[in-house]
Scaffold this active site. Structure first.
Site, PDB file in Angstrom:
ATOM      1  N   GLY A  46       0.822  -1.200   0.000  1.00 17.66           N
ATOM      2  CA  GLY A  46       0.000   0.000   0.000  1.00 17.66           C
ATOM      3  C   GLY A  46       0.853   1.246   0.000  1.00 17.66           C
ATOM      4  N   GLN A  51       3.256   9.994   1.378  1.00 18.41           N
ATOM      5  CA  GLN A  51       4.546   9.311   1.207  1.00 18.41           C
ATOM      6  C   GLN A  51       5.270   9.771  -0.056  1.00 18.41           C
ATOM      7  OE1 GLN A  51       2.795   5.149   1.999  1.00 18.41           O
ATOM      8  NE2 GLN A  51       4.877   5.017   2.792  1.00 18.41           N
ATOM      9  N   CYS A  88       6.787  -0.430   6.442  1.00 17.41           N
ATOM     10  CA  CYS A  88       6.335   0.756   5.721  1.00 17.41           C
ATOM     11  C   CYS A  88       7.438   1.165   4.757  1.00 17.41           C
ATOM     12  CB  CYS A  88       6.052   1.875   6.716  1.00 17.41           C
ATOM     13  SG  CYS A  88       5.538   3.420   5.952  1.00 17.41           S
ATOM     14  N   LEU A  89       7.066   1.513   3.538  1.00 20.39           N
ATOM     15  CA  LEU A  89       8.065   1.925   2.553  1.00 20.39           C
ATOM     16  C   LEU A  89       8.812   3.187   3.010  1.00 20.39           C
ATOM     17  CD1 LEU A  89       6.056   1.297  -0.744  1.00 20.39           C
ATOM     18  CD2 LEU A  89       7.918  -0.109   0.177  1.00 20.39           C
ATOM     19  N   HIS A 130      -3.206   0.915   8.278  1.00 20.78           N
ATOM     20  CA  HIS A 130      -1.885   1.527   8.164  1.00 20.78           C
ATOM     21  C   HIS A 130      -1.911   2.731   7.208  1.00 20.78           C
ATOM     22  CE1 HIS A 130       2.665   1.111   7.640  1.00 20.78           C
ATOM     23  NE2 HIS A 130       2.322   1.893   6.627  1.00 20.78           N
ATOM     24  N   GLU A 131      -2.517   2.534   6.040  1.00 27.20           N
ATOM     25  CA  GLU A 131      -2.519   3.608   5.029  1.00 27.20           C
ATOM     26  C   GLU A 131      -3.409   4.774   5.464  1.00 27.20           C
ATOM     27  OE1 GLU A 131      -0.230   3.473   2.945  1.00 27.20           O
ATOM     28  OE2 GLU A 131       0.189   1.339   3.127  1.00 27.20           O
ATOM     29  N   HIS A 134      -1.647   7.069   7.754  1.00 28.15           N
ATOM     30  CA  HIS A 134      -0.730   7.996   7.069  1.00 28.15           C
ATOM     31  C   HIS A 134      -1.422   9.326   6.773  1.00 28.15           C
ATOM     32  CE1 HIS A 134       3.081   6.059   6.195  1.00 28.15           C
ATOM     33  NE2 HIS A 134       2.509   4.974   5.700  1.00 28.15           N
TER      34      HIS A 134
HETATM   35 NI    NI Z   1       3.377   3.116   5.360  1.00 31.91          NI
END
Ligand code: NI
Length: 156
Positions: A46, A51, A88-89, A130-131, A134
């Protein structure tokens, strides 16, 4: 289409509350297309707009058969609980132990502004939570129990 740079957790953009999307225009479509390409390149599940430095309420989630696009999403229903590894990226190379609902239902708009609901279980439910976090400037590192140890990482 284009690959965008993924910001890491030191960047202030990841710690801000995002604004709702008001225009369902070409610019939004380009953002969604770029995010999909960026997610594929990064081999993630995701990705949220902040991000890539865009402070708007836009998220994409790879649900297997397609990339689900969630614009202005809210969590409308959750149930159960799961505790597991989460990454997480924007926090490269690390994983944390995070407890999330086992099922989650979101309400969102598609790229043309039409409202819909989507449900997910396990990894998808984890990813929705999670997303969406953000979009409120929250990283998993703020809600985790702890980081996984080197030994635990090797078992992943
Ligand atoms: Ni993330």
């Amino acid at each position: 289409m284009g690959i965008r740079k993924i910001l890491t957790d030191k960047d202030p953009a990841l710690h801000k509350v995002c604004k709702p999307v008001e225009a369902f225009d070409k610019k939004l479509h380009k953002l969604l297309d770029d995010m999909a390409q960026t997610l594929e390149e990064a081999n993630g599940v995701g990705l949220a707009a902040p991000q890539v430095g865009i402070l708007r309420r836009v998220v994409i989630v790879d649900i297997g058969e397609e990339i689900l696009e969630l614009v202005n999403p809210t969590l409308v229903e959750t149930s159960g609980e799961q505790t597991g590894a989460e990454g997480c990226l924007s926090v490269p190379g690390k994983y944390g132990l995070v407890t999330r609902p086992n099922k989650a239902k979101v309400r969102a708009q598609d790229r043309d502004g039409n409202w819909f609901e989507a449900e997910g279980e396990e990894l998808i439910a984890r990813c929705f939570c999670h997303e969406l976090d953000h979009l409120d400037g929250i990283l998993y590192t703020q809600v985790m129990d702890r980081f996984l140890t080197e030994e635990e990482l090797e078992e992943l």
